[in-house]
Design an enzyme around this catalytic site. Structure first.
Site, mmCIF file in Angstrom:
data_model
loop_
_atom_site.group_PDB
_atom_site.id
_atom_site.type_symbol
_atom_site.label_atom_id
_atom_site.label_comp_id
_atom_site.label_asym_id
_atom_site.label_seq_id
_atom_site.Cartn_x
_atom_site.Cartn_y
_atom_site.Cartn_z
ATOM 1 N N LYS A 13 15.791 14.355 52.723
ATOM 2 C CA LYS A 13 14.584 14.939 53.304
ATOM 3 C C LYS A 13 14.170 16.239 52.584
ATOM 4 C CE LYS A 13 15.416 15.595 57.551
ATOM 5 N NZ LYS A 13 15.133 16.807 58.312
ATOM 6 N N ARG A 88 11.430 17.434 68.809
ATOM 7 C CA ARG A 88 12.664 16.717 69.135
ATOM 8 C C ARG A 88 12.618 16.095 70.524
ATOM 9 N NH1 ARG A 88 17.139 20.612 66.292
ATOM 10 N NH2 ARG A 88 16.879 19.712 64.229
ATOM 11 N N ARG A 127 31.368 12.680 47.162
ATOM 12 C CA ARG A 127 30.875 13.795 46.338
ATOM 13 C C ARG A 127 31.956 14.822 46.028
ATOM 14 N NH1 ARG A 127 25.326 15.338 49.557
ATOM 15 N NH2 ARG A 127 26.812 16.168 51.067
ATOM 16 N N ARG A 161 33.417 19.564 49.560
ATOM 17 C CA ARG A 161 33.018 20.325 50.745
ATOM 18 C C ARG A 161 33.712 19.744 51.966
ATOM 19 N NH1 ARG A 161 26.624 20.419 50.597
ATOM 20 N NH2 ARG A 161 27.074 20.438 52.804
ATOM 21 N N ARG A 172 26.905 13.401 62.645
ATOM 22 C CA ARG A 172 25.538 13.847 62.344
ATOM 23 C C ARG A 172 24.536 12.720 62.527
ATOM 24 N NH1 ARG A 172 26.460 16.290 56.862
ATOM 25 N NH2 ARG A 172 27.634 18.203 57.227
#
Ligand code: ZN
Length: 215
Positions: A13, A88, A127, A161, A172
């Site tokens: 996004k 939201r 990643r 991370r 999430r």
């Protein structure tokens, strides 16, 4: 042209918003960023918001609406708005309609970057970056040419991370679904929702979004 861009973290996004800003001169209205800016600039709304937050309370819809209204008032009429992370709830969606109307604007599109959850987990958990130069790699899609050695700087230390783990990604995703579930039906009913495959190549996603905006 005013749009809402939806998508879970990792759907791209941010990248796509940035491209819309560059190509179409649109402005991204992120309520979190606007809130921080208003507090820092000590605008009337910012002072009000700070008092509420200092008291440990959540910023009300009324304050957020005032922030959006201020921002729209500061923009040229020909500058399109990209709403990100807002609305939201159904109440906020209806409030946004009112604010846009007050500024002579309408919502043209709600674009959702769709992701395949398992593929997203694979994309994010794979990643890693070079600890020396920061070059990004991926376990499956972009390994160093020589195992354990950075292509760019020859470094041998890599880092990941802590957020890039399966549990966090799935949490999430669940949060995202819970947040968008209340507002999607509002816009579906108006026939302004479009879906784009967020797992496609970044340029292909941009092309799809542009096709919707120009269509
Ligand atoms: Zn490196």
């Amino acid at each position: 042209m005013n749009i809402i861009l939806l998508g879970p973290p990792g759907a791209g996004k941010g990248t796509q918003s940035q491209r819309l800003v560059e190509k179409h001169g649109m402005r991204q209205l992120s309520t979190g960023d606007m809130l921080r800016a208003a507090v820092k600039a000590q605008t009337p709304v910012g002072i009000q918001a700070k008092a509420v937050m200092d008291a440990g309370e959540l910023v009300s819809d009324t304050i957020v609406s005032a922030l959006i209204s201020d921002e729209l008032a500061s923009m040229g009429n020909d500058v399109g708005a990209i709403f990100d992370g807002y609305p939201r709830t159904e109440a906020q969606a209806l409030m946004l309609d009112e604010i846009l109307q007050q500024h002579g604007r309408t919502l043209a599109h709600v674009i959702e970057l769709e992701v395949n959850e398992d593929a997203l987990v694979e994309r994010i958990t794979g990643r890693f970056t070079c600890a020396s130069c920061g070059k990004g790699y991926h376990d499956k899609f972009e390994r160093p040419k020589q195992e354990g050695v950075c292509d760019r700087c020859g470094g041998t230390e890599f880092k990941r991370r802590p957020d890039d783990n399966e549990e966090t990604v799935r949490t999430r995703m669940a949060e995202y679904r819970a947040k968008t579930a209340p507002i999607l039906p509002v816009y579906e009913a108006r026939g302004i929702v479009s879906r784009v495959d967020g797992m496609a190549d970044i340029d292909a996603v941009t092309d799809s979004i542009n096709a919707i905006l120009e269509g």
